[in-house]
Design a protein around this motif. Structure first.
Motif, PDB file in Angstrom:
ATOM      1  N   PHE A  30       0.802  -1.213   0.000  1.00 25.51           N
ATOM      2  CA  PHE A  30       0.000   0.000   0.000  1.00 25.51           C
ATOM      3  C   PHE A  30       0.841   1.272   0.000  1.00 25.51           C
ATOM      4  CE2 PHE A  30      -2.733  -3.352   1.388  1.00 25.51           C
ATOM      5  CZ  PHE A  30      -3.942  -3.058   0.781  1.00 25.51           C
ATOM      6  N   PHE A  31       2.137   1.158   0.245  1.00 26.15           N
ATOM      7  CA  PHE A  31       3.023   2.323   0.247  1.00 26.15           C
ATOM      8  C   PHE A  31       4.279   2.073  -0.576  1.00 26.15           C
ATOM      9  CE2 PHE A  31       0.455   2.513   4.050  1.00 26.15           C
ATOM     10  CZ  PHE A  31      -0.082   3.782   3.931  1.00 26.15           C
ATOM     11  N   SER A  32       4.165   1.229  -1.566  1.00 31.26           N
ATOM     12  CA  SER A  32       5.296   0.857  -2.399  1.00 31.26           C
ATOM     13  C   SER A  32       5.658   1.982  -3.370  1.00 31.26           C
ATOM     14  CB  SER A  32       4.952  -0.414  -3.192  1.00 31.26           C
ATOM     15  OG  SER A  32       6.004  -0.741  -4.066  1.00 31.26           O
ATOM     16  N   GLU A  33       6.874   1.967  -3.843  1.00 34.02           N
ATOM     17  CA  GLU A  33       7.320   2.876  -4.899  1.00 34.02           C
ATOM     18  C   GLU A  33       7.101   2.254  -6.276  1.00 34.02           C
ATOM     19  OE1 GLU A  33       8.602   6.006  -4.886  1.00 34.02           O
ATOM     20  OE2 GLU A  33       8.154   6.121  -2.756  1.00 34.02           O
ATOM     21  N   ARG A  34       6.820   0.972  -6.314  1.00 29.48           N
ATOM     22  CA  ARG A  34       6.654   0.262  -7.588  1.00 29.48           C
ATOM     23  C   ARG A  34       5.203   0.321  -8.062  1.00 29.48           C
ATOM     24  NH1 ARG A  34      10.120  -4.131  -4.939  1.00 29.48           N
ATOM     25  NH2 ARG A  34      12.184  -3.570  -5.688  1.00 29.48           N
ATOM     26  N   PRO A  35       4.969   0.826  -9.272  1.00 24.56           N
ATOM     27  CA  PRO A  35       3.597   0.922  -9.792  1.00 24.56           C
ATOM     28  C   PRO A  35       2.856  -0.414  -9.810  1.00 24.56           C
ATOM     29  CG  PRO A  35       5.075   2.224 -11.140  1.00 24.56           C
ATOM     30  CD  PRO A  35       5.932   1.449 -10.175  1.00 24.56           C
ATOM     31  N   ALA A  36       3.527  -1.504 -10.139  1.00 26.62           N
ATOM     32  CA  ALA A  36       2.862  -2.811 -10.191  1.00 26.62           C
ATOM     33  C   ALA A  36       2.363  -3.234  -8.811  1.00 26.62           C
ATOM     34  CB  ALA A  36       3.808  -3.869 -10.758  1.00 26.62           C
ATOM     35  N   GLU A  37       3.115  -2.941  -7.766  1.00 30.50           N
ATOM     36  CA  GLU A  37       2.685  -3.286  -6.411  1.00 30.50           C
ATOM     37  C   GLU A  37       1.519  -2.406  -5.957  1.00 30.50           C
ATOM     38  OE1 GLU A  37       6.159  -3.271  -3.917  1.00 30.50           O
ATOM     39  OE2 GLU A  37       6.849  -5.191  -4.739  1.00 30.50           O
ATOM     40  N   LEU A  38       1.501  -1.152  -6.383  1.00 33.40           N
ATOM     41  CA  LEU A  38       0.376  -0.282  -6.056  1.00 33.40           C
ATOM     42  C   LEU A  38      -0.901  -0.768  -6.736  1.00 33.40           C
ATOM     43  CD1 LEU A  38       2.066   3.227  -6.261  1.00 33.40           C
ATOM     44  CD2 LEU A  38       1.444   1.945  -4.204  1.00 33.40           C
ATOM     45  N   GLU A  39      -0.775  -1.250  -7.966  1.00 35.22           N
ATOM     46  CA  GLU A  39      -1.938  -1.802  -8.669  1.00 35.22           C
ATOM     47  C   GLU A  39      -2.438  -3.062  -7.957  1.00 35.22           C
ATOM     48  OE1 GLU A  39      -3.685  -0.376 -11.113  1.00 35.22           O
ATOM     49  OE2 GLU A  39      -2.313   1.319 -10.943  1.00 35.22           O
ATOM     50  N   SER A  62      -5.916  14.634   3.342  1.00 31.25           N
ATOM     51  CA  SER A  62      -4.890  14.952   2.328  1.00 31.25           C
ATOM     52  C   SER A  62      -3.678  14.043   2.477  1.00 31.25           C
ATOM     53  CB  SER A  62      -4.466  16.414   2.407  1.00 31.25           C
ATOM     54  OG  SER A  62      -5.546  17.256   2.129  1.00 31.25           O
ATOM     55  N   GLU A  63      -3.947  12.733   2.476  1.00 34.96           N
ATOM     56  CA  GLU A  63      -2.856  11.767   2.619  1.00 34.96           C
ATOM     57  C   GLU A  63      -1.773  12.033   1.571  1.00 34.96           C
ATOM     58  OE1 GLU A  63      -2.084   9.529   4.793  1.00 34.96           O
ATOM     59  OE2 GLU A  63      -3.921   9.547   5.952  1.00 34.96           O
ATOM     60  N   PRO A  64      -0.523  12.076   1.978  1.00 29.72           N
ATOM     61  CA  PRO A  64       0.543  12.432   1.042  1.00 29.72           C
ATOM     62  C   PRO A  64       0.853  11.356   0.005  1.00 29.72           C
ATOM     63  CG  PRO A  64       1.449  11.960   3.215  1.00 29.72           C
ATOM     64  CD  PRO A  64      -0.044  11.923   3.346  1.00 29.72           C
ATOM     65  N   TRP A  65       0.646  10.079   0.349  1.00 20.77           N
ATOM     66  CA  TRP A  65       0.948   9.019  -0.622  1.00 20.77           C
ATOM     67  C   TRP A  65       0.397   7.698  -0.157  1.00 20.77           C
ATOM     68  CZ3 TRP A  65       5.075   5.274   0.263  1.00 20.77           C
ATOM     69  CH2 TRP A  65       5.658   5.392   1.514  1.00 20.77           C
ATOM     70  N   GLY A  66       0.335   6.750  -1.067  1.00 21.70           N
ATOM     71  CA  GLY A  66      -0.126   5.406  -0.739  1.00 21.70           C
ATOM     72  C   GLY A  66      -1.452   5.082  -1.404  1.00 21.70           C
ATOM     73  N   VAL A  67      -1.905   3.857  -1.177  1.00 21.28           N
ATOM     74  CA  VAL A  67      -3.193   3.403  -1.690  1.00 21.28           C
ATOM     75  C   VAL A  67      -4.192   3.467  -0.544  1.00 21.28           C
ATOM     76  CG1 VAL A  67      -4.480   1.454  -2.642  1.00 21.28           C
ATOM     77  CG2 VAL A  67      -2.175   1.929  -3.463  1.00 21.28           C
ATOM     78  N   TRP A  68      -5.264   4.212  -0.761  1.00 26.10           N
ATOM     79  CA  TRP A  68      -6.313   4.397   0.231  1.00 26.10           C
ATOM     80  C   TRP A  68      -7.648   4.216  -0.470  1.00 26.10           C
ATOM     81  CZ3 TRP A  68      -5.046   5.243   5.285  1.00 26.10           C
ATOM     82  CH2 TRP A  68      -3.726   5.620   5.540  1.00 26.10           C
ATOM     83  N   GLY A  69      -8.466   3.329  -0.013  1.00 31.47           N
ATOM     84  CA  GLY A  69      -9.785   3.136  -0.598  1.00 31.47           C
ATOM     85  C   GLY A  69      -9.741   2.755  -2.066  1.00 31.47           C
ATOM     86  N   VAL A  81      -2.502   6.616 -12.255  1.00 32.19           N
ATOM     87  CA  VAL A  81      -1.411   5.635 -12.182  1.00 32.19           C
ATOM     88  C   VAL A  81      -0.156   6.334 -11.700  1.00 32.19           C
ATOM     89  CG1 VAL A  81      -2.264   4.088 -13.993  1.00 32.19           C
ATOM     90  CG2 VAL A  81      -0.789   5.979 -14.601  1.00 32.19           C
ATOM     91  N   LYS A  82       0.696   5.575 -11.085  1.00 37.96           N
ATOM     92  CA  LYS A  82       1.979   6.114 -10.637  1.00 37.96           C
ATOM     93  C   LYS A  82       3.035   5.748 -11.665  1.00 37.96           C
ATOM     94  CE  LYS A  82       5.195   6.172  -6.811  1.00 37.96           C
ATOM     95  NZ  LYS A  82       5.375   7.589  -6.680  1.00 37.96           N
ATOM     96  N   ARG A  83       3.769   6.722 -12.094  1.00 41.10           N
ATOM     97  CA  ARG A  83       4.871   6.479 -13.023  1.00 41.10           C
ATOM     98  C   ARG A  83       6.021   5.811 -12.286  1.00 41.10           C
ATOM     99  NH1 ARG A  83       7.289  11.387 -15.155  1.00 41.10           N
ATOM    100  NH2 ARG A  83       8.868   9.905 -15.726  1.00 41.10           N
ATOM    101  N   GLY A  84       6.718   4.952 -12.994  1.00 40.87           N
ATOM    102  CA  GLY A  84       7.898   4.314 -12.425  1.00 40.87           C
ATOM    103  C   GLY A  84       9.021   5.321 -12.256  1.00 40.87           C
ATOM    104  N   ARG A  85      10.004   4.953 -11.488  1.00 38.50           N
ATOM    105  CA  ARG A  85      11.145   5.829 -11.275  1.00 38.50           C
ATOM    106  C   ARG A  85      11.992   5.899 -12.531  1.00 38.50           C
ATOM    107  NH1 ARG A  85      14.250   4.541  -5.994  1.00 38.50           N
ATOM    108  NH2 ARG A  85      15.244   6.423  -6.677  1.00 38.50           N
TER     109      ARG A  85
END
Length: 103
Positions: A30-39, A62-69, A81-85
């Motif tokens: 839920f707080f990963s930097e990897r887009p695939a893990e967030l999905e 105003s959560e700063p980051w992560g997957v919520w709901g 979507v979150k872009r990869g690094r």
């Protein structure tokens, strides 16, 4: 520390065991930097009984980051979507030629 469960009014049937974000094996997703893990975390949220309340609470805080709901948050807003690094490609990959594949 207040858990997410105590933040919302819940029914007697709802317990931490039913919430995918309370699974210790999946919590880092839920707080990963990897887009695939967030999905993957978003998919885990799909059957959560508190999905709407969780998303609304994250928007209000105003959560700063992560997957919520079931949504990815960045800087207090929902993003698609979150872009990869790393830097994007300068030149796109060449398109596949369907005529070549048929031969």
């Amino acid at each position: 520390m207040t858990s997410l469960l105590t933040t919302f009014s819940t029914t007697a049937e709802t317990s931490a065991d039913m919430l995918p974000c309370h699974d210790l094996d999946a919590a880092d997703l839920f707080f990963s930097e990897r887009p695939a893990e967030l999905e993957q975390a978003k998919r885990l949220c799909a059957d959560c009984p508190l999905i709407e309340e969780c998303r609304q609470g994250a928007l209000e805080r105003s959560e700063p980051w992560g997957v919520w709901g079931g949504a990815i948050f960045q800087d207090g807003s929902i993003i698609a979507v979150k872009r990869g690094r790393g830097r994007p490609r300068k030149h796109p990959l060449p398109a596949e030629d369907p005529a070549r594949d048929a031969a």
